[in-house]
Write an enzyme that holds these catalytic residues in place. Structure first.
Site, mmCIF file in Angstrom:
data_model
loop_
_atom_site.group_PDB
_atom_site.id
_atom_site.type_symbol
_atom_site.label_atom_id
_atom_site.label_comp_id
_atom_site.label_asym_id
_atom_site.label_seq_id
_atom_site.Cartn_x
_atom_site.Cartn_y
_atom_site.Cartn_z
ATOM 1 N N PRO A 1 41.591 49.053 42.772
ATOM 2 C CA PRO A 1 40.198 49.045 42.307
ATOM 3 C C PRO A 1 39.441 47.752 42.589
ATOM 4 O O PRO A 1 38.309 47.588 42.127
ATOM 5 C CB PRO A 1 40.370 49.241 40.792
ATOM 6 C CG PRO A 1 41.659 48.535 40.487
ATOM 7 C CD PRO A 1 42.551 48.778 41.687
ATOM 8 N N GLU A 2 40.009 46.843 43.378
ATOM 9 C CA GLU A 2 39.402 45.521 43.565
ATOM 10 C C GLU A 2 37.959 45.575 44.056
ATOM 11 O O GLU A 2 37.126 44.743 43.667
ATOM 12 C CB GLU A 2 40.234 44.692 44.559
ATOM 13 C CG GLU A 2 41.567 44.218 44.021
ATOM 14 C CD GLU A 2 42.700 45.185 44.324
ATOM 15 O OE1 GLU A 2 43.842 44.731 44.410
ATOM 16 O OE2 GLU A 2 42.437 46.402 44.462
ATOM 17 N N ILE A 3 37.647 46.554 44.912
ATOM 18 C CA ILE A 3 36.300 46.608 45.497
ATOM 19 C C ILE A 3 35.232 46.775 44.422
ATOM 20 O O ILE A 3 34.074 46.380 44.617
ATOM 21 C CB ILE A 3 36.212 47.734 46.556
ATOM 22 C CG1 ILE A 3 35.012 47.482 47.475
ATOM 23 C CG2 ILE A 3 36.170 49.115 45.907
ATOM 24 C CD1 ILE A 3 35.046 48.265 48.760
#
Length: 272
Positions: free
Chosen positions: A146-148
């Site tokens: 989920p970093e984006i």
């Protein structure tokens, strides 16, 4: 994890860990990610402690396999951004390396690492799953990158994910912050198997028991050779593996295994 009493860490030094817990059950060295208030998020301190624990496990003859899992109901929720932006690693142990060094150490292991995925494995936590030798999850676990969604990109874990996940599936995960169910992660190649939560310990124990029945030196030589040939073309890999086969055939355990096969009896491994 086994319900047998925890033995003292024989042949293993005592360390002042703060973000992990370690224990030895028979030949199985368990590393528990311990950052419960942040769902076992991984930061510089945990990374450094993991590097120390892995090094100790590889030096100890008593250890045949390593189980990596999280405390409570999460495996690892991702990066501990609070610690990552605070500077330093908060550990009393001498620095051994960063997260990239940890992934390299895990992928170069000569003792199988089994990721016991007991809950969400996100971002940096998913990197730990991908870098492990094997991974077993319970059916309610969720895995993703989920970093984006916070303006970051899973740069380093991309290198270990790319070895397991098909290109377009991986790009979808990374570019859209896509999360996978355990079943989807199994289909994508991230997991070896998915089991009901009540069977997670049994499944992990079965794998580590089977590992313990094999020759430790053969496993070490095999994993070392696998790493050495990884990514090489056939013309380079095959001569290298021919040399590694000769090295394997020269061991006492190879001679014992072949003799036991001919004599129709179980082999007795010495690890030499």
């Amino acid at each position: 994890m086994s319900s047998d009493p925890v033995s003292s860490s024989r042949s293993l030094p005592e360390r002042g860990y703060g973000r992990i817990r370690v224990s030895l059950h028979g030949s199985v060295y368990t590393i528990l990610l311990h950052n419960p208030e942040r769902r076992n998020a991984i930061g510089p301190q945990m990374v450094n402690e993991l590097l120390w624990a892995l090094a100790d496990a590889h030096e100890a003859a008593a250890v045949r396999s390593i189980v990596l899992t999280g405390e409570g109901t999460a495996f690892c929720a991702g990066g501990d951004f609070a610690q990552m932006t605070s500077g330093g690693n908060g550990s009393e142990l001498a620095p051994k390396g960063d997260y990239a060094d940890l992934l390299i150490a895990m992928t170069r292991t000569e003792k199988p690492i089994v990721a016991r995925v007991n809950g969400p494995a996100m971002g940096g936590g998913l990197g730990l799953v991908a870098a492990s030798t094997f991974a077993i999850a319970h059916e309610a676990a969720v895995l993703g990158t989920p970093e984006i969604n916070v303006g970051l990109f899973p740069m380093m874990i991309m290198a270990v994910l790319e070895r397991l996940v098909p290109r377009r599936r991986l790009l979808e995960m990374m570019l859209f912050g896509k999360k996978l169910t355990a079943t989807e992660a199994l289909e994508a190649g991230l997991l070896n198997r998915v089991v009901p939560a009540a069977q997670l310990d049994e499944s992990v124990d079965a794998m580590t028991t089977e590992i313990a029945e094999k020759s430790p030196i053969t496993i070490a030589l095999g994993l070392r050779a696998f790493t050495a040939q990884d990514g090489k073309d056939l013309a380079t890999a095959l001569p290298l593996l021919r040399e590694r086969l000769a090295e394997c055939l020269a061991t006492d355990d190879a001679r014992e295994g072949l003799m036991a096969f001919l004599e129709k009896r179980p082999p007795v491994w010495t690890g030499r």
